[in-house]
Design an enzyme around this catalytic site. Structure first.
Site, PDB file in Angstrom:
ATOM      1  N   LYS A  30     -10.907  -4.448  -3.751  1.00 23.45           N
ATOM      2  CA  LYS A  30     -11.813  -3.509  -3.980  1.00 23.45           C
ATOM      3  C   LYS A  30     -11.142  -2.116  -5.185  1.00 23.45           C
ATOM      4  CE  LYS A  30     -11.227  -0.617   0.272  1.00 23.45           C
ATOM      5  NZ  LYS A  30     -10.807  -1.901   1.192  1.00 23.45           N
TER       6      LYS A  30
ATOM      7  N   LYS B 135       0.679  -1.109  -0.075  1.00 23.02           N
ATOM      8  CA  LYS B 135       0.175   0.170  -0.001  1.00 23.02           C
ATOM      9  C   LYS B 135       0.742   1.040   0.069  1.00 23.02           C
ATOM     10  CE  LYS B 135      -3.733  -1.579   0.515  1.00 23.02           C
ATOM     11  NZ  LYS B 135      -5.113  -2.019   1.138  1.00 23.02           N
TER      12      LYS B 135
ATOM     13  N   LYS C  41      -5.738 -11.638  -5.539  1.00 26.94           N
ATOM     14  CA  LYS C  41      -6.335 -11.892  -4.729  1.00 26.94           C
ATOM     15  C   LYS C  41      -7.968 -11.282  -5.116  1.00 26.94           C
ATOM     16  CE  LYS C  41      -6.923  -9.056  -0.764  1.00 26.94           C
ATOM     17  NZ  LYS C  41      -7.996  -8.284  -0.908  1.00 26.94           N
TER      18      LYS C  41
HETATM   19  P1  ATP Z   1      -7.414  -3.489  -0.332  1.00 20.58           P
HETATM   20  O1  ATP Z   1      -7.836  -3.863  -1.547  1.00 20.58           O
HETATM   21  O2  ATP Z   1      -8.271  -1.633  -0.169  1.00 20.58           O
HETATM   22  O3  ATP Z   1      -6.652  -3.689   0.405  1.00 20.58           O
HETATM   23  P2  ATP Z   1      -9.737  -5.470   0.193  1.00 20.58           P
HETATM   24  O4  ATP Z   1     -10.222  -5.849  -0.470  1.00 20.58           O
HETATM   25  O5  ATP Z   1      -8.302  -6.278   0.410  1.00 20.58           O
HETATM   26  O6  ATP Z   1      -9.526  -4.042   0.229  1.00 20.58           O
HETATM   27  P3  ATP Z   1     -10.302  -5.017   2.803  1.00 20.58           P
HETATM   28  O7  ATP Z   1     -10.501  -4.121   3.362  1.00 20.58           O
HETATM   29  O8  ATP Z   1      -8.910  -4.837   3.020  1.00 20.58           O
HETATM   30  O9  ATP Z   1     -10.424  -4.943   1.679  1.00 20.58           O
HETATM   31  O10 ATP Z   1     -10.222  -6.493   3.642  1.00 20.58           O
HETATM   32  C1  ATP Z   1     -11.278  -6.558   4.969  1.00 20.58           C
HETATM   33  C2  ATP Z   1     -11.593  -7.962   5.107  1.00 20.58           C
HETATM   34  O11 ATP Z   1     -11.324  -8.784   3.840  1.00 20.58           O
HETATM   35  C3  ATP Z   1      -9.639  -8.450   5.738  1.00 20.58           C
HETATM   36  O12 ATP Z   1      -9.829  -9.224   6.918  1.00 20.58           O
HETATM   37  C4  ATP Z   1      -9.364  -9.427   4.325  1.00 20.58           C
HETATM   38  O13 ATP Z   1      -8.518 -10.887   4.758  1.00 20.58           O
HETATM   39  C5  ATP Z   1     -10.676  -9.481   3.735  1.00 20.58           C
HETATM   40  N1  ATP Z   1     -10.671  -9.999   2.718  1.00 20.58           N
HETATM   41  C6  ATP Z   1     -10.452  -9.261   1.289  1.00 20.58           C
HETATM   42  N2  ATP Z   1     -10.248  -9.510   0.330  1.00 20.58           N
HETATM   43  C7  ATP Z   1     -10.536 -10.418   0.698  1.00 20.58           C
HETATM   44  C8  ATP Z   1     -10.312 -11.485  -0.446  1.00 20.58           C
HETATM   45  N3  ATP Z   1     -10.065 -11.871  -1.902  1.00 20.58           N
HETATM   46  N4  ATP Z   1     -10.715 -12.823   0.258  1.00 20.58           N
HETATM   47  C9  ATP Z   1     -10.988 -13.378   1.005  1.00 20.58           C
HETATM   48  N5  ATP Z   1     -11.145 -12.700   2.786  1.00 20.58           N
HETATM   49  C10 ATP Z   1     -11.209 -10.794   1.760  1.00 20.58           C
HETATM   50 MG    MG Z   2      -6.907  -5.809   1.765  1.00 21.38          MG
END
Ligand code: ATP
Ligand code: MG
Length: 354
Positions: free
Chosen positions: A222, A128, A219
């Site tokens: 968002k 990040k 993965k």
């Molecule tokens: P960013 O890309 O900004 O990091 P993100 O999609 O990873 O966003 P977060 O808000 O960072 O979302 O994650 C919130 C929670 O959701 C965390 O516990 C993370 O492990 C889980 N999570 C996010 N993406 C996944 C995924 N693709 N599979 C399983 N768990 C996920």
């Molecule tokens: Mg994340």
């Protein structure tokens, strides 16, 4: 609804399962299958003999730009658990992180326990702050320590999170262990990540990682600019189905579970398993050897779009905010009680209190 805030001795010593999901309106299938659904299932299964802490990490959300109205998002993010099927009882505690000041205080104390080396090795921080370490805010660097405080204040043993957060869980364990080595058994260590995974039903000991639909090496995330890579919780059934039908797969021509060589197909099998709540092995046995990727895609498209449509209609039915406000009121009294007692214990160890 919490009818009583007086807990028996047994309830005081019950284990705690804890999760926090960042508040924003762009929740996707990775959040749903990685955290929301597993936490809801675990809560329904264990809330008779465990405390279930579901908190809104509002202090985490101010690290980046706030998307929309923060207060509105807080209420909406808790409604998501109700729409996912969470059954409320006196052991389910909803609270906002910033309403429990002990989180910030313990973070500072743990800052003095953590080293620059271990904290700079956190992958999320590295990723990040890629655009430039100089301009990254200190919160991006420090948030795993806040996450450790979120967990350690409540002696939480299980913390359902996606696999990308496992390194932060390890850090929380290490900080707790280091503090305990110096001062005695102050913190309960969260379970090892392989045991966390097993507790969430991942028999292989790996955490849940839903892959991007366009690039299954990565993965689902968002912050991925590709709209087709992710399915949002508010996605329409037609658009959901379309994205799954066009998911990137491979040219092997055989359905088998092999995350290394066939991550796209394996991702679909994993999604099917998590949504239907059937063991991955059952889904694998059902599909292994089949050759028509289209059949698997349409099965998964139907499962996901139906489940999301049901979830969306339940969410739309939870129109009033009062239930959430009442849960927060009771939950914050509970959380402050537990967290302040732990903080005082820590302060005494350090000589900050008599
Ligand atoms: P960013 O890309 O900004 O990091 P993100 O999609 O990873 O966003 P977060 O808000 O960072 O979302 O994650 C919130 C929670 O959701 C965390 O516990 C993370 O492990 C889980 N999570 C996010 N993406 C996944 C995924 N693709 N599979 C399983 N768990 C996920
Ligand atoms: Mg994340």
């Amino acid at each position: 609804m919490s009818s009583s805030l007086i807990y028996s001795t047994k309830e005081i010593f019950m284990q705690t399962i804890l999760t926090g999901i960042r508040i924003n309106s762009d929740l996707h299938l990775g959040h749903f299958l990685g955290v929301i659904l597993p936490m809801t299932r675990l809560a329904n299964q264990h809330s008779h003999d465990s405390h279930i802490n579901i908190f809104v990490p509002d202090l985490h959300s101010i690290i980046g730009d706030i998307d929309g109205d923060l207060q509105r998002n807080i209420i909406d993010s808790l409604k998501i658990f109700l729409a996912a099927g969470l059954q409320i009882n006196d052991h389910i505690h909803f609270y906002r992180q910033s309403y429990v000041p002990a989180h910030s205080e313990l973070t500072w104390i743990l800052d003095t326990v953590a080293t620059m080396g271990e904290t700079s090795r956190m992958i999320q921080y590295k990723e990040k702050s890629d655009d430039g370490k100089e301009s990254a805010n200190v919160g991006i660097f420090n948030y795993p320590i806040l996450m450790a405080a979120d967990i350690l204040l409540y002696d939480a043993t299980y913390v359902p999170v996606g696999e990308d957060q496992f390194q932060h869980l390890e850090l929380a364990r290490n900080l707790a262990e280091r503090f305990n080595n110096k001062f005695g058994d102050v913190f309960t260590l969260p379970a090892k990540t392989s045991d966390q995974a097993k507790f969430m039903g991942q028999l292989d000991g790996n955490g849940i990682r839903i892959r991007s639909l366009t690039n299954p090496e990565k993965k689902m995330s968002k912050s991925d600019p590709s709209e087709n890579s992710k399915i949002m919780l508010i996605e329409s059934p037609a658009s959901t189905a379309k994205k799954i039908m066009s998911a990137t797969t491979d040219s092997v021509g055989k359905i088998q579970f092999d995350m290394f060589n066939q991550p796209g197909i394996s991702n679909l099998l994993q999604i099917e398993s998590l949504i239907t709540n059937q063991p991955l092995q059952t889904i694998i046995s059902r599909w292994t050897g089949e050759t028509n990727y289209g059949d698997l895609k349409s099965q998964v498209a139907t499962t996901v779009s139906t489940t999301l449509a049901e979830f969306q209609s339940r969410l739309a039915e939870i129109s009033d905010d009062d239930t959430i406000h009442e849960l927060l009121k009771a939950g914050e009294i509970y959380a402050n009680g537990v967290a302040n007692a732990k903080l005082l214990k820590v302060q005494k160890c350090l000589g900050l209190r008599d």
